[in-house]
Design a protein around this motif. Structure first.
Motif, PDB file in Angstrom:
ATOM      1  N   ILE A 107       0.855  -1.183   0.000  1.00 31.12           N
ATOM      2  CA  ILE A 107       0.000   0.000   0.000  1.00 31.12           C
ATOM      3  C   ILE A 107       0.892   1.235   0.000  1.00 31.12           C
ATOM      4  O   ILE A 107       1.810   1.348   0.803  1.00 31.12           O
ATOM      5  CB  ILE A 107      -0.915   0.033   1.231  1.00 31.12           C
ATOM      6  N   THR A 108       0.618   2.153  -0.908  1.00 30.95           N
ATOM      7  CA  THR A 108       1.357   3.403  -0.991  1.00 30.95           C
ATOM      8  C   THR A 108       0.371   4.552  -0.941  1.00 30.95           C
ATOM      9  O   THR A 108      -0.624   4.544  -1.667  1.00 30.95           O
ATOM     10  CB  THR A 108       2.152   3.487  -2.320  1.00 30.95           C
ATOM     11  N   GLU A 109       0.623   5.528  -0.078  1.00 34.09           N
ATOM     12  CA  GLU A 109      -0.195   6.735  -0.023  1.00 34.09           C
ATOM     13  C   GLU A 109       0.647   7.877  -0.568  1.00 34.09           C
ATOM     14  O   GLU A 109       1.827   7.988  -0.262  1.00 34.09           O
ATOM     15  CB  GLU A 109      -0.631   7.030   1.409  1.00 34.09           C
ATOM     16  N   TYR A 110       0.035   8.717  -1.386  1.00 33.41           N
ATOM     17  CA  TYR A 110       0.767   9.857  -1.942  1.00 33.41           C
ATOM     18  C   TYR A 110      -0.173  11.026  -2.169  1.00 33.41           C
ATOM     19  O   TYR A 110      -1.387  10.875  -2.179  1.00 33.41           O
ATOM     20  CB  TYR A 110       1.489   9.466  -3.237  1.00 33.41           C
ATOM     21  N   THR A 111       0.411  12.206  -2.319  1.00 33.28           N
ATOM     22  CA  THR A 111      -0.345  13.432  -2.563  1.00 33.28           C
ATOM     23  C   THR A 111      -0.038  13.909  -3.981  1.00 33.28           C
ATOM     24  O   THR A 111       1.111  13.980  -4.388  1.00 33.28           O
ATOM     25  CB  THR A 111       0.044  14.523  -1.551  1.00 33.28           C
ATOM     26  N   TYR A 112      -1.111  14.234  -4.712  1.00 33.11           N
ATOM     27  CA  TYR A 112      -0.962  14.738  -6.075  1.00 33.11           C
ATOM     28  C   TYR A 112      -1.905  15.919  -6.241  1.00 33.11           C
ATOM     29  O   TYR A 112      -3.115  15.776  -6.051  1.00 33.11           O
ATOM     30  CB  TYR A 112      -1.286  13.633  -7.088  1.00 33.11           C
ATOM     31  N   GLN A 113      -1.363  17.080  -6.559  1.00 36.97           N
ATOM     32  CA  GLN A 113      -2.118  18.317  -6.730  1.00 36.97           C
ATOM     33  C   GLN A 113      -3.008  18.603  -5.521  1.00 36.97           C
ATOM     34  O   GLN A 113      -4.151  19.020  -5.649  1.00 36.97           O
ATOM     35  CB  GLN A 113      -2.942  18.278  -8.013  1.00 36.97           C
ATOM     36  N   GLY A 114      -2.469  18.356  -4.319  1.00 37.04           N
ATOM     37  CA  GLY A 114      -3.176  18.684  -3.090  1.00 37.04           C
ATOM     38  C   GLY A 114      -4.163  17.636  -2.607  1.00 37.04           C
ATOM     39  O   GLY A 114      -4.737  17.775  -1.540  1.00 37.04           O
ATOM     40  N   CYS A 115      -4.390  16.589  -3.377  1.00 39.28           N
ATOM     41  CA  CYS A 115      -5.311  15.528  -2.969  1.00 39.28           C
ATOM     42  C   CYS A 115      -4.523  14.280  -2.598  1.00 39.28           C
ATOM     43  O   CYS A 115      -3.478  13.996  -3.163  1.00 39.28           O
ATOM     44  CB  CYS A 115      -6.295  15.183  -4.086  1.00 39.28           C
ATOM     45  N   GLU A 116      -5.084  13.525  -1.666  1.00 39.32           N
ATOM     46  CA  GLU A 116      -4.438  12.302  -1.204  1.00 39.32           C
ATOM     47  C   GLU A 116      -5.012  11.094  -1.937  1.00 39.32           C
ATOM     48  O   GLU A 116      -6.210  10.980  -2.133  1.00 39.32           O
ATOM     49  CB  GLU A 116      -4.643  12.151   0.297  1.00 39.32           C
ATOM     50  N   TYR A 117      -4.111  10.198  -2.335  1.00 40.99           N
ATOM     51  CA  TYR A 117      -4.476   8.992  -3.062  1.00 40.99           C
ATOM     52  C   TYR A 117      -3.837   7.791  -2.392  1.00 40.99           C
ATOM     53  O   TYR A 117      -2.848   7.917  -1.676  1.00 40.99           O
ATOM     54  CB  TYR A 117      -4.011   9.065  -4.523  1.00 40.99           C
ATOM     55  N   VAL A 118      -4.387   6.627  -2.659  1.00 39.60           N
ATOM     56  CA  VAL A 118      -3.817   5.381  -2.170  1.00 39.60           C
ATOM     57  C   VAL A 118      -3.631   4.461  -3.372  1.00 39.60           C
ATOM     58  O   VAL A 118      -4.465   4.408  -4.272  1.00 39.60           O
ATOM     59  CB  VAL A 118      -4.716   4.719  -1.091  1.00 39.60           C
ATOM     60  N   LYS A 119      -2.488   3.767  -3.413  1.00 38.50           N
ATOM     61  CA  LYS A 119      -2.204   2.803  -4.482  1.00 38.50           C
ATOM     62  C   LYS A 119      -1.942   1.457  -3.819  1.00 38.50           C
ATOM     63  O   LYS A 119      -1.203   1.358  -2.839  1.00 38.50           O
ATOM     64  CB  LYS A 119      -0.988   3.231  -5.290  1.00 38.50           C
ATOM     65  N   VAL A 120      -2.563   0.410  -4.335  1.00 33.55           N
ATOM     66  CA  VAL A 120      -2.422  -0.927  -3.786  1.00 33.55           C
ATOM     67  C   VAL A 120      -1.854  -1.835  -4.873  1.00 33.55           C
ATOM     68  O   VAL A 120      -2.320  -1.816  -5.998  1.00 33.55           O
ATOM     69  CB  VAL A 120      -3.787  -1.483  -3.309  1.00 33.55           C
ATOM     70  N   GLY A 121      -0.854  -2.616  -4.512  1.00 32.87           N
ATOM     71  CA  GLY A 121      -0.258  -3.551  -5.449  1.00 32.87           C
ATOM     72  C   GLY A 121       0.961  -2.962  -6.130  1.00 32.87           C
ATOM     73  O   GLY A 121       1.396  -1.847  -5.827  1.00 32.87           O
ATOM     74  N   VAL A 122       1.517  -3.748  -7.039  1.00 31.59           N
ATOM     75  CA  VAL A 122       2.714  -3.324  -7.764  1.00 31.59           C
ATOM     76  C   VAL A 122       2.565  -3.640  -9.241  1.00 31.59           C
ATOM     77  O   VAL A 122       1.803  -4.505  -9.640  1.00 31.59           O
ATOM     78  CB  VAL A 122       3.982  -4.035  -7.221  1.00 31.59           C
ATOM     79  N   GLY A 123       3.323  -2.927 -10.035  1.00 33.61           N
ATOM     80  CA  GLY A 123       3.386  -3.198 -11.469  1.00 33.61           C
ATOM     81  C   GLY A 123       2.049  -3.069 -12.175  1.00 33.61           C
ATOM     82  O   GLY A 123       1.250  -2.178 -11.892  1.00 33.61           O
ATOM     83  N   THR A 124       1.806  -3.992 -13.088  1.00 34.62           N
ATOM     84  CA  THR A 124       0.572  -3.940 -13.891  1.00 34.62           C
ATOM     85  C   THR A 124      -0.651  -4.395 -13.108  1.00 34.62           C
ATOM     86  O   THR A 124      -1.769  -4.245 -13.563  1.00 34.62           O
ATOM     87  CB  THR A 124       0.709  -4.827 -15.142  1.00 34.62           C
ATOM     88  N   ARG A 125      -0.432  -4.950 -11.909  1.00 30.46           N
ATOM     89  CA  ARG A 125      -1.565  -5.405 -11.096  1.00 30.46           C
ATOM     90  C   ARG A 125      -1.943  -4.387 -10.033  1.00 30.46           C
ATOM     91  O   ARG A 125      -2.747  -4.659  -9.152  1.00 30.46           O
ATOM     92  CB  ARG A 125      -1.231  -6.750 -10.463  1.00 30.46           C
ATOM     93  N   ALA A 126      -1.381  -3.186 -10.098  1.00 33.18           N
ATOM     94  CA  ALA A 126      -1.674  -2.143  -9.115  1.00 33.18           C
ATOM     95  C   ALA A 126      -2.937  -1.388  -9.501  1.00 33.18           C
ATOM     96  O   ALA A 126      -3.291  -1.282 -10.674  1.00 33.18           O
ATOM     97  CB  ALA A 126      -0.500  -1.179  -9.018  1.00 33.18           C
ATOM     98  N   TRP A 127      -3.630  -0.866  -8.507  1.00 33.51           N
ATOM     99  CA  TRP A 127      -4.791  -0.006  -8.729  1.00 33.51           C
ATOM    100  C   TRP A 127      -4.756   1.085  -7.681  1.00 33.51           C
ATOM    101  O   TRP A 127      -4.112   0.969  -6.658  1.00 33.51           O
ATOM    102  CB  TRP A 127      -6.098  -0.797  -8.665  1.00 33.51           C
ATOM    103  N   GLY A 128      -5.441   2.170  -7.945  1.00 33.71           N
ATOM    104  CA  GLY A 128      -5.424   3.287  -7.021  1.00 33.71           C
ATOM    105  C   GLY A 128      -6.761   3.989  -6.961  1.00 33.71           C
ATOM    106  O   GLY A 128      -7.632   3.788  -7.802  1.00 33.71           O
ATOM    107  N   SER A 129      -6.886   4.827  -5.911  1.00 35.97           N
ATOM    108  CA  SER A 129      -8.137   5.540  -5.726  1.00 35.97           C
ATOM    109  C   SER A 129      -7.901   6.774  -4.870  1.00 35.97           C
ATOM    110  O   SER A 129      -6.943   6.843  -4.107  1.00 35.97           O
ATOM    111  CB  SER A 129      -9.159   4.627  -5.048  1.00 35.97           C
ATOM    112  N   HIS A 130      -8.791   7.737  -4.990  1.00 36.02           N
ATOM    113  CA  HIS A 130      -8.774   8.922  -4.143  1.00 36.02           C
ATOM    114  C   HIS A 130      -9.170   8.491  -2.738  1.00 36.02           C
ATOM    115  O   HIS A 130     -10.102   7.713  -2.558  1.00 36.02           O
ATOM    116  CB  HIS A 130      -9.772   9.947  -4.694  1.00 36.02           C
ATOM    117  N   LYS A 131      -8.449   8.968  -1.744  1.00 36.78           N
ATOM    118  CA  LYS A 131      -8.757   8.577  -0.364  1.00 36.78           C
ATOM    119  C   LYS A 131     -10.046   9.251   0.107  1.00 36.78           C
ATOM    120  O   LYS A 131     -10.315  10.393  -0.206  1.00 36.78           O
ATOM    121  CB  LYS A 131      -7.618   8.981   0.571  1.00 36.78           C
ATOM    122  N   GLY A 132     -10.816   8.539   0.862  1.00 35.97           N
ATOM    123  CA  GLY A 132     -12.068   9.078   1.391  1.00 35.97           C
ATOM    124  C   GLY A 132     -11.851  10.104   2.485  1.00 35.97           C
ATOM    125  O   GLY A 132     -12.704  10.951   2.734  1.00 35.97           O
TER     126      GLY A 132
END
Length: 80
Positions: A45-70
């Motif tokens: 699990i990776t959390e990061y900030t992009y343009q002031g919004c927080e996102y979470v990314k789960v997985g690695v490589g081509t099997r990764a998916w992400g979403s805006h944090k609630g």
């Protein structure tokens, strides 16, 4: 002279309608509640900030998916 109406089609349609209703009621009574899928372990699990919004990314490589944090703390989401 008026011809009498043949009652057989009415009887057949009534019987088919009754069978349909019985079938619908019986099929609804047999439904079991669906099991809830619970994810026991999530790794990478990776959390990061992009343009002031927080996102979470789960997985690695081509099997990764992400979403805006609630629970993003960006004030743009606090507007009413």
């Amino acid at each position: 002279m008026i011809k009498p109406i043949d009652p057989r089609p009415v009887i057949v349609l009534s019987a088919l309608t009754g069978l349909l209703i019985v079938g619908l009621v019986a099929s609804c009574a047999d439904q079991k509640p669906q099991e809830e899928v619970v994810v026991e372990e999530i790794s990478n699990i990776t959390e990061y900030t992009y343009q002031g919004c927080e996102y979470v990314k789960v997985g690695v490589g081509t099997r990764a998916w992400g979403s805006h944090k609630g629970n993003c703390k960006n004030p743009i989401h606090k507007q009413q």
